[in-house]
Design an enzyme around this catalytic site. Structure first.
Site, mmCIF file in Angstrom:
data_model
loop_
_atom_site.group_PDB
_atom_site.id
_atom_site.type_symbol
_atom_site.label_atom_id
_atom_site.label_comp_id
_atom_site.label_asym_id
_atom_site.label_seq_id
_atom_site.Cartn_x
_atom_site.Cartn_y
_atom_site.Cartn_z
ATOM 1 N N HIS A 165 -23.011 -2.413 -19.229
ATOM 2 C CA HIS A 165 -22.190 -1.224 -19.358
ATOM 3 C C HIS A 165 -23.024 0.041 -19.603
ATOM 4 O O HIS A 165 -22.439 1.097 -19.884
ATOM 5 C CB HIS A 165 -21.175 -1.424 -20.497
ATOM 6 C CG HIS A 165 -21.821 -1.489 -21.858
ATOM 7 N ND1 HIS A 165 -21.415 -0.644 -22.871
ATOM 8 C CD2 HIS A 165 -22.829 -2.200 -22.371
ATOM 9 C CE1 HIS A 165 -22.123 -0.875 -23.953
ATOM 10 N NE2 HIS A 165 -22.984 -1.816 -23.684
ATOM 11 N N GLU A 179 -29.631 -1.180 -25.375
ATOM 12 C CA GLU A 179 -28.833 -0.792 -26.548
ATOM 13 C C GLU A 179 -29.403 -1.490 -27.787
ATOM 14 O O GLU A 179 -29.869 -2.627 -27.728
ATOM 15 C CB GLU A 179 -27.346 -1.132 -26.346
ATOM 16 C CG GLU A 179 -26.488 -0.482 -27.430
ATOM 17 C CD GLU A 179 -24.995 -0.437 -27.115
ATOM 18 O OE1 GLU A 179 -24.548 -1.024 -26.117
ATOM 19 O OE2 GLU A 179 -24.271 0.210 -27.909
ATOM 20 N N HIS A 208 -19.578 0.383 -33.819
ATOM 21 C CA HIS A 208 -19.348 1.790 -33.464
ATOM 22 C C HIS A 208 -17.885 2.088 -33.101
ATOM 23 O O HIS A 208 -17.569 2.647 -32.062
ATOM 24 C CB HIS A 208 -20.344 2.316 -32.423
ATOM 25 C CG HIS A 208 -20.493 1.525 -31.146
ATOM 26 N ND1 HIS A 208 -19.437 1.215 -30.331
ATOM 27 C CD2 HIS A 208 -21.594 1.021 -30.539
ATOM 28 C CE1 HIS A 208 -19.880 0.553 -29.274
ATOM 29 N NE2 HIS A 208 -21.174 0.411 -29.381
ATOM 30 N N HIS A 264 -23.679 -11.786 -26.483
ATOM 31 C CA HIS A 264 -22.818 -11.873 -27.680
ATOM 32 C C HIS A 264 -21.897 -13.085 -27.527
ATOM 33 O O HIS A 264 -21.332 -13.315 -26.462
ATOM 34 C CB HIS A 264 -21.920 -10.638 -27.826
ATOM 35 C CG HIS A 264 -22.657 -9.356 -28.055
ATOM 36 N ND1 HIS A 264 -23.282 -9.054 -29.238
ATOM 37 C CD2 HIS A 264 -22.845 -8.285 -27.252
ATOM 38 C CE1 HIS A 264 -23.823 -7.844 -29.158
ATOM 39 N NE2 HIS A 264 -23.578 -7.359 -27.966
ATOM 40 N N HIS A 307 -31.199 -5.183 -21.499
ATOM 41 C CA HIS A 307 -30.337 -4.077 -21.953
ATOM 42 C C HIS A 307 -31.003 -3.436 -23.171
ATOM 43 O O HIS A 307 -31.443 -4.133 -24.077
ATOM 44 C CB HIS A 307 -28.972 -4.655 -22.311
ATOM 45 C CG HIS A 307 -27.963 -3.657 -22.772
ATOM 46 N ND1 HIS A 307 -27.951 -2.344 -22.357
ATOM 47 C CD2 HIS A 307 -26.893 -3.801 -23.598
ATOM 48 C CE1 HIS A 307 -26.922 -1.722 -22.926
ATOM 49 N NE2 HIS A 307 -26.270 -2.582 -23.689
ATOM 50 N N ASP A 366 -24.570 -7.982 -21.808
ATOM 51 C CA ASP A 366 -23.295 -7.815 -22.520
ATOM 52 C C ASP A 366 -22.100 -8.419 -21.766
ATOM 53 O O ASP A 366 -21.073 -8.720 -22.379
ATOM 54 C CB ASP A 366 -23.018 -6.326 -22.729
ATOM 55 C CG ASP A 366 -23.697 -5.772 -23.975
ATOM 56 O OD1 ASP A 366 -24.027 -6.546 -24.882
ATOM 57 O OD2 ASP A 366 -23.902 -4.551 -24.030
ATOM 58 N N ASP A 368 -28.537 -3.009 -30.393
ATOM 59 C CA ASP A 368 -28.183 -4.339 -30.911
ATOM 60 C C ASP A 368 -29.021 -5.425 -30.242
ATOM 61 O O ASP A 368 -29.098 -6.548 -30.750
ATOM 62 C CB ASP A 368 -26.685 -4.637 -30.784
ATOM 63 C CG ASP A 368 -26.113 -4.384 -29.408
ATOM 64 O OD1 ASP A 368 -26.639 -3.524 -28.677
ATOM 65 O OD2 ASP A 368 -25.103 -5.029 -29.061
ATOM 66 N N TYR A 401 -13.005 -7.838 -26.090
ATOM 67 C CA TYR A 401 -14.319 -7.299 -25.714
ATOM 68 C C TYR A 401 -14.210 -6.530 -24.393
ATOM 69 O O TYR A 401 -14.716 -5.414 -24.260
ATOM 70 C CB TYR A 401 -15.269 -8.496 -25.590
ATOM 71 C CG TYR A 401 -16.713 -8.183 -25.367
ATOM 72 C CD1 TYR A 401 -17.607 -8.151 -26.425
ATOM 73 C CD2 TYR A 401 -17.210 -7.968 -24.088
ATOM 74 C CE1 TYR A 401 -18.950 -7.895 -26.229
ATOM 75 C CE2 TYR A 401 -18.549 -7.719 -23.869
ATOM 76 C CZ TYR A 401 -19.416 -7.681 -24.944
ATOM 77 O OH TYR A 401 -20.742 -7.431 -24.735
HETATM 78 FE FE1 FEO Z 1 -24.422 -2.795 -25.021
HETATM 79 FE FE2 FEO Z 1 -24.440 -5.534 -26.980
HETATM 80 O O1 FEO Z 1 -25.035 -3.870 -26.402
#
Ligand code: FEO
Length: 395
Positions: free
Chosen positions: A145, A80, A24, A225, A78, A164, A82, A192
């Protein structure tokens, strides 16, 4: 990929997205990973999932270890997409006894998947679940976040599953920090932080203080990640301590865009002034040749942010507007700045750039320099002086 045992009976079961290049708007030149973790104890727990298109990778990983239908709990640190994109299919397959999430995670799950019938169990900071020989303790990390974000901590293993936080966008076949080049690892971690967490730095500072006050023993940090911090989790904790305070180095970056190289000549003269005053770390970044997320990575530890733009249609160059919109959202602090630019007739760019710097709370080192059309040796001296003034303001 194969599951990787990170602690006894705790496995990385994530997916590697080798060819992801845009997250994004954040440019990731070496892909990323979506990490999920499976804990086998009296109860079996899956922590987080993966992007929808990697659902089969996750299921394949799980099947190498067990029948996925035997998983008891899903922990959603989380929401989100992903990490939760394949949740509807996973819930259908696993039929979990519990879907464990934070209060804000519960709201977010309902708003994303519209499934009030799922077996949610909402946990708050300090809550824990007994899974057999081990416990899982939860720590809400609001705005790190997203509002729903949460850590899962397994005290018996001194393992922090950190969502994250402490991650990196870097696709690798290795899973641990000690298996990769340390310089590259920290560069990915810094990028990051600069692009995802910088604006939440006050929250990061409070969280790190709380972790210290609670005496949380951390032997391993497993983010959602990138690489798992096995050999040296202290390295990333120390880096976050440094980044969240936005402590700048004696480093200046000059971000510019130019039409016919006049503003570029000015940028070089500003750099000369900085160097003449002893600023050795000076970087010139052409806004159309450097991605906004790479520019932000340079901003992270720079004391001075200097902007240059030719005037285009009474305004600044569009690539610079892109960078500045992005930068403002990430809220860099403790910077000094200045602006410069060439123009043909009206010359509004420097006024606009000064306004953008002031909006971001950047301390101004002068009113900036405007030069009509093409600079000469004499007019470039004003730019050298501007660089000198910024260097003095850097302290
Ligand atoms: Fe905030 Fe890796 O998603």
């Amino acid at each position: 990929m194969q599951p990787v045992e990170i602690k006894p009976d705790i496995f990385w079961v994530g997916a590697v997205d080798w060819n992801k290049r845009d997250f994004h708007g954040y440019s990731i030149n070496k892909g990323t990973t979506y990490n999920a973790y499976l804990l086998r104890d009296d109860k079996t727990v899956l922590f987080d999932t993966v992007l929808q298109e990697f659902k089969n990778d996750l299921i394949h990983q799980l099947r190498q270890l067990m029948d996925p239908e035997k998983i008891d709990y899903l922990v959603i640190n989380h929401v989100e997409l992903d990490h939760s994109g394949c949740l509807p299919e996973l819930v259908e397959l696993i039929k979990p006894e519990k879907i464990i999430c934070s209060p804000m995670g519960h709201k977010a799950l309902l708003e994303h998947f519209h499934r009030p019938d799922w077996p949610y169990e909402v946990v708050k900071t300090g809550d824990s679940i007994d899974v057999g020989k081990r416990t899982v303790r939860f720590i809400e990390t609001r705005m790190l976040h997203w509002p729903d974000s949460m850590f899962s901590y397994i005290p018996e293993e001194k393992l922090l599953i950190s969502s994250d936080a402490f991650g990196q966008h870097w696709a690798t076949s290795q899973r641990f920090d000690d298996q990769v080049d340390q310089g590259e690892l920290m560069a990915h971690a810094a990028k990051y932080y600069a692009n995802i967490l910088l604006l939440f730095s006050p929250n990061v500072e409070k969280l790190l203080a709380r972790v210290q006050a609670d005496g949380l023993e951390i032997e391993m940090i497993a983010p959602d990640h990138g690489l798992i911090w096995r050999r040296n989790p202290a390295a990333i904790l120390e880096a976050y301590q440094h980044w969240c305070r936005q402590e700048a180095a004696r480093k200046a970056i000059i971000i510019y865009d130019t039409m016919w190289h006049s503003t570029e000549k000015m940028a070089r003269a500003v750099a000369r002034g900085l160097q003449e005053e002893g600023v050795n770390a000076v970087t010139l970044l052409h806004a159309r040749r450097n991605h906004r997320s790479d520019i932000m990575t340079e901003v992270l530890d720079a004391k001075a942010v200097i902007l240059g733009s030719a005037t285009l249609n009474n305004n600044i160059m569009p690539a610079l507007a892109d960078v500045l919109t992005y930068m403002k959202g990430l809220r860099p602090k403790n910077k000094v700045g200045a602006a410069f630019g060439s123009y043909g007739w009206s010359g509004e760019a420097v006024k606009h750039l000064n306004g953008r710097l002031e909006e971001m709370g950047i301390a101004m080192a002068g009113e900036g320099v405007r030069i009509k059309n093409v600079p000469n040796h004499e007019s470039l001296a004003e730019c050298v002086d501007l660089g000198r003034a910024v260097a003095r303001a850097m302290g």
